[in-house]
Write a protein that holds these residues in place. Structure first.
Motif, mmCIF file in Angstrom:
data_model
loop_
_atom_site.group_PDB
_atom_site.id
_atom_site.type_symbol
_atom_site.label_atom_id
_atom_site.label_comp_id
_atom_site.label_asym_id
_atom_site.label_seq_id
_atom_site.Cartn_x
_atom_site.Cartn_y
_atom_site.Cartn_z
ATOM 1 N N HIS A 13 0.835 -1.207 0.000
ATOM 2 C CA HIS A 13 0.000 0.000 0.000
ATOM 3 C C HIS A 13 0.869 1.256 0.000
ATOM 4 O O HIS A 13 0.567 2.228 -0.705
ATOM 5 C CB HIS A 13 -0.943 -0.009 1.208
ATOM 6 N N TRP A 14 1.942 1.236 0.790
ATOM 7 C CA TRP A 14 2.873 2.374 0.791
ATOM 8 C C TRP A 14 3.477 2.573 -0.593
ATOM 9 O O TRP A 14 3.561 3.706 -1.088
ATOM 10 C CB TRP A 14 3.978 2.132 1.808
ATOM 11 N N LEU A 15 3.877 1.486 -1.233
ATOM 12 C CA LEU A 15 4.487 1.568 -2.559
ATOM 13 C C LEU A 15 3.520 2.184 -3.559
ATOM 14 O O LEU A 15 3.882 3.118 -4.299
ATOM 15 C CB LEU A 15 4.908 0.174 -3.024
ATOM 16 N N LEU A 16 2.290 1.696 -3.558
ATOM 17 C CA LEU A 16 1.308 2.219 -4.510
ATOM 18 C C LEU A 16 1.015 3.693 -4.239
ATOM 19 O O LEU A 16 1.009 4.512 -5.175
ATOM 20 C CB LEU A 16 0.023 1.399 -4.443
ATOM 21 N N LEU A 139 -5.630 -9.897 -16.287
ATOM 22 C CA LEU A 139 -5.864 -8.676 -15.523
ATOM 23 C C LEU A 139 -6.505 -7.590 -16.364
ATOM 24 O O LEU A 139 -7.514 -6.990 -15.965
ATOM 25 C CB LEU A 139 -4.535 -8.177 -14.940
ATOM 26 N N TYR A 140 -5.935 -7.325 -17.531
ATOM 27 C CA TYR A 140 -6.343 -6.142 -18.288
ATOM 28 C C TYR A 140 -7.472 -6.394 -19.281
ATOM 29 O O TYR A 140 -8.310 -5.514 -19.489
ATOM 30 C CB TYR A 140 -5.126 -5.547 -18.995
ATOM 31 N N ALA A 141 -7.525 -7.559 -19.880
ATOM 32 C CA ALA A 141 -8.595 -7.833 -20.843
ATOM 33 C C ALA A 141 -9.829 -8.422 -20.169
ATOM 34 O O ALA A 141 -10.955 -8.119 -20.564
ATOM 35 C CB ALA A 141 -8.101 -8.778 -21.943
ATOM 36 N N PHE A 142 -9.603 -9.268 -19.131
ATOM 37 C CA PHE A 142 -10.732 -9.960 -18.518
ATOM 38 C C PHE A 142 -11.004 -9.514 -17.082
ATOM 39 O O PHE A 142 -11.849 -10.095 -16.403
ATOM 40 C CB PHE A 142 -10.503 -11.480 -18.570
ATOM 41 N N ALA A 143 -10.309 -8.467 -16.640
ATOM 42 C CA ALA A 143 -10.573 -7.844 -15.339
ATOM 43 C C ALA A 143 -10.558 -8.841 -14.189
ATOM 44 O O ALA A 143 -11.389 -8.783 -13.279
ATOM 45 C CB ALA A 143 -11.914 -7.098 -15.371
ATOM 46 N N ARG A 144 -9.592 -9.752 -14.210
ATOM 47 C CA ARG A 144 -9.457 -10.718 -13.130
ATOM 48 C C ARG A 144 -8.442 -10.206 -12.104
ATOM 49 O O ARG A 144 -7.446 -9.569 -12.478
ATOM 50 C CB ARG A 144 -9.008 -12.082 -13.671
ATOM 51 N N PRO A 145 -8.655 -10.474 -10.817
ATOM 52 C CA PRO A 145 -7.767 -9.940 -9.776
ATOM 53 C C PRO A 145 -6.474 -10.736 -9.654
ATOM 54 O O PRO A 145 -6.270 -11.497 -8.709
ATOM 55 C CB PRO A 145 -8.628 -10.041 -8.511
ATOM 56 N N ARG A 173 3.874 -13.987 -7.487
ATOM 57 C CA ARG A 173 2.505 -13.549 -7.797
ATOM 58 C C ARG A 173 1.557 -13.852 -6.637
ATOM 59 O O ARG A 173 0.777 -12.986 -6.209
ATOM 60 C CB ARG A 173 2.009 -14.250 -9.072
ATOM 61 N N ARG A 174 1.635 -15.062 -6.131
ATOM 62 C CA ARG A 174 0.722 -15.465 -5.065
ATOM 63 C C ARG A 174 0.993 -14.713 -3.768
ATOM 64 O O ARG A 174 0.063 -14.435 -3.001
ATOM 65 C CB ARG A 174 0.828 -16.975 -4.845
ATOM 66 N N ALA A 175 2.244 -14.358 -3.510
ATOM 67 C CA ALA A 175 2.566 -13.610 -2.300
ATOM 68 C C ALA A 175 1.903 -12.241 -2.316
ATOM 69 O O ALA A 175 1.343 -11.785 -1.309
ATOM 70 C CB ALA A 175 4.081 -13.467 -2.162
ATOM 71 N N VAL A 176 1.944 -11.571 -3.452
ATOM 72 C CA VAL A 176 1.303 -10.258 -3.577
ATOM 73 C C VAL A 176 -0.214 -10.405 -3.487
ATOM 74 O O VAL A 176 -0.886 -9.632 -2.780
ATOM 75 C CB VAL A 176 1.715 -9.570 -4.893
ATOM 76 N N GLU A 177 -0.754 -11.399 -4.169
ATOM 77 C CA GLU A 177 -2.206 -11.594 -4.150
ATOM 78 C C GLU A 177 -2.699 -11.972 -2.751
ATOM 79 O O GLU A 177 -3.771 -11.529 -2.320
ATOM 80 C CB GLU A 177 -2.594 -12.660 -5.167
ATOM 81 N N ARG A 184 -8.718 -6.234 -7.969
ATOM 82 C CA ARG A 184 -8.261 -6.031 -9.348
ATOM 83 C C ARG A 184 -7.746 -4.610 -9.565
ATOM 84 O O ARG A 184 -6.709 -4.401 -10.204
ATOM 85 C CB ARG A 184 -9.394 -6.316 -10.337
ATOM 86 N N GLY A 185 -8.457 -3.619 -9.033
ATOM 87 C CA GLY A 185 -8.039 -2.238 -9.226
ATOM 88 C C GLY A 185 -6.669 -1.966 -8.640
ATOM 89 O O GLY A 185 -5.851 -1.242 -9.236
ATOM 90 N N PHE A 186 -6.394 -2.549 -7.488
ATOM 91 C CA PHE A 186 -5.094 -2.377 -6.845
ATOM 92 C C PHE A 186 -3.996 -2.981 -7.719
ATOM 93 O O PHE A 186 -2.961 -2.346 -7.966
ATOM 94 C CB PHE A 186 -5.097 -3.041 -5.469
ATOM 95 N N PHE A 187 -4.201 -4.217 -8.178
ATOM 96 C CA PHE A 187 -3.183 -4.884 -8.993
ATOM 97 C C PHE A 187 -2.959 -4.154 -10.312
ATOM 98 O O PHE A 187 -1.832 -4.046 -10.793
ATOM 99 C CB PHE A 187 -3.590 -6.332 -9.265
ATOM 100 N N ASN A 188 -4.042 -3.666 -10.882
ATOM 101 C CA ASN A 188 -3.948 -2.921 -12.143
ATOM 102 C C ASN A 188 -3.067 -1.687 -11.970
ATOM 103 O O ASN A 188 -2.092 -1.486 -12.713
ATOM 104 C CB ASN A 188 -5.364 -2.530 -12.588
#
Length: 225
Positions: A13-16, A139-145, A173-177, A184-188
């Motif tokens: 969250h700090w990074l974003l 993520l970007y075409a199918f809006a998956r988180p 990937r799994r650690a971040v998720e 999805r919005g956060f990952f995007n």
């Protein structure tokens, strides 16, 4: 078995927040259609996005931003259109492979009906689609988180001393998720911000004095940037 990787939610969250304050919202992925995102995900392999934009503009001008047309067009015309993206002979075949799978699955609506895990598995079965490309599409075409791990991610998180940089793709990937949950919005936005920082500032030879993360980054303390 994949190794355990731990990344803390408060750090992400700090990074974003820090990167958004510096760069502004990115609203990534730049495209005019879902299918264009799929094409861009293939073309962006091993090249800068500016080169992808030129290739997509060529495809649009030639009226080739259509799966059936990409399959049917001659090799010469297709490779000429995507030449700015580099590795154009390989990418032409990868585009055709993706287009064939896309049509066989029933197009966007057919793919969209699948679960995220099933759709990822289907994408990974396409010759030329690796984990990063598949997750770009999810993520970007199918809006998956899902979180996309790329070279910028490894470079930035390792310089922050959060990871070694050698972790398996799925472990990271799994650690971040796991840390964030299905947002999805956060990952995007986080992936878009990481791309911005990686291409402009946190380069292989970093511009640390221009970086908004410098006060919390281990790299400038351990090196002479």
């Amino acid at each position: 078995m994949a190794e355990q990787v731990e990344i803390h939610a408060e750090d992400l969250h700090w990074l974003l927040e820090t990167l958004v304050d510096n760069h502004g919202q990115q609203d990534w992925w730049p495209a005019e259609s879902f299918f264009e995102i799929l094409v861009g995900a293939v073309l962006t392999q091993n090249t800068a996005w500016s080169n992808v934009e030129k290739a997509i503009a060529n495809l649009r001008q030639a009226q080739l931003l259509d799966p059936e047309k990409i399959i049917a067009v001659s090799d010469d015309l297709l490779t000429a259109a995507i030449k700015p993206s580099g590795y154009f002979n390989i990418k032409a075949q990868r585009l055709r492979n993706l287009c064939q799978a896309y049509l066989q699955a029933g197009g966007y609506s057919g793919m969209a009906k699948q679960t995220t895990d099933d759709l990822r598995s289907q994408l990974l079965q396409i010759n030329g689609v690796g984990r990063e490309t598949a997750d770009d599409i999810l993520l970007y075409a199918f809006a998956r988180p899902v979180f996309v791990v790329d070279a910028y991610t490894r470079r930035i998180l390792s310089r922050l001393d959060w990871i070694s940089g050698e972790e398996h793709y799925e472990s990271l990937r799994r650690a971040v998720e796991f840390a964030i949950g299905p947002d999805r919005g956060f990952f995007n936005e986080l992936h878009a911000q990481i791309v911005m920082l990686g291409k402009d500032t946190c380069r292989p030879k970093p511009r640390c004095t221009q970086c908004p993360l410098i006060s919390s980054c281990a790299y400038p303390r351990q090196n002479d940037p």
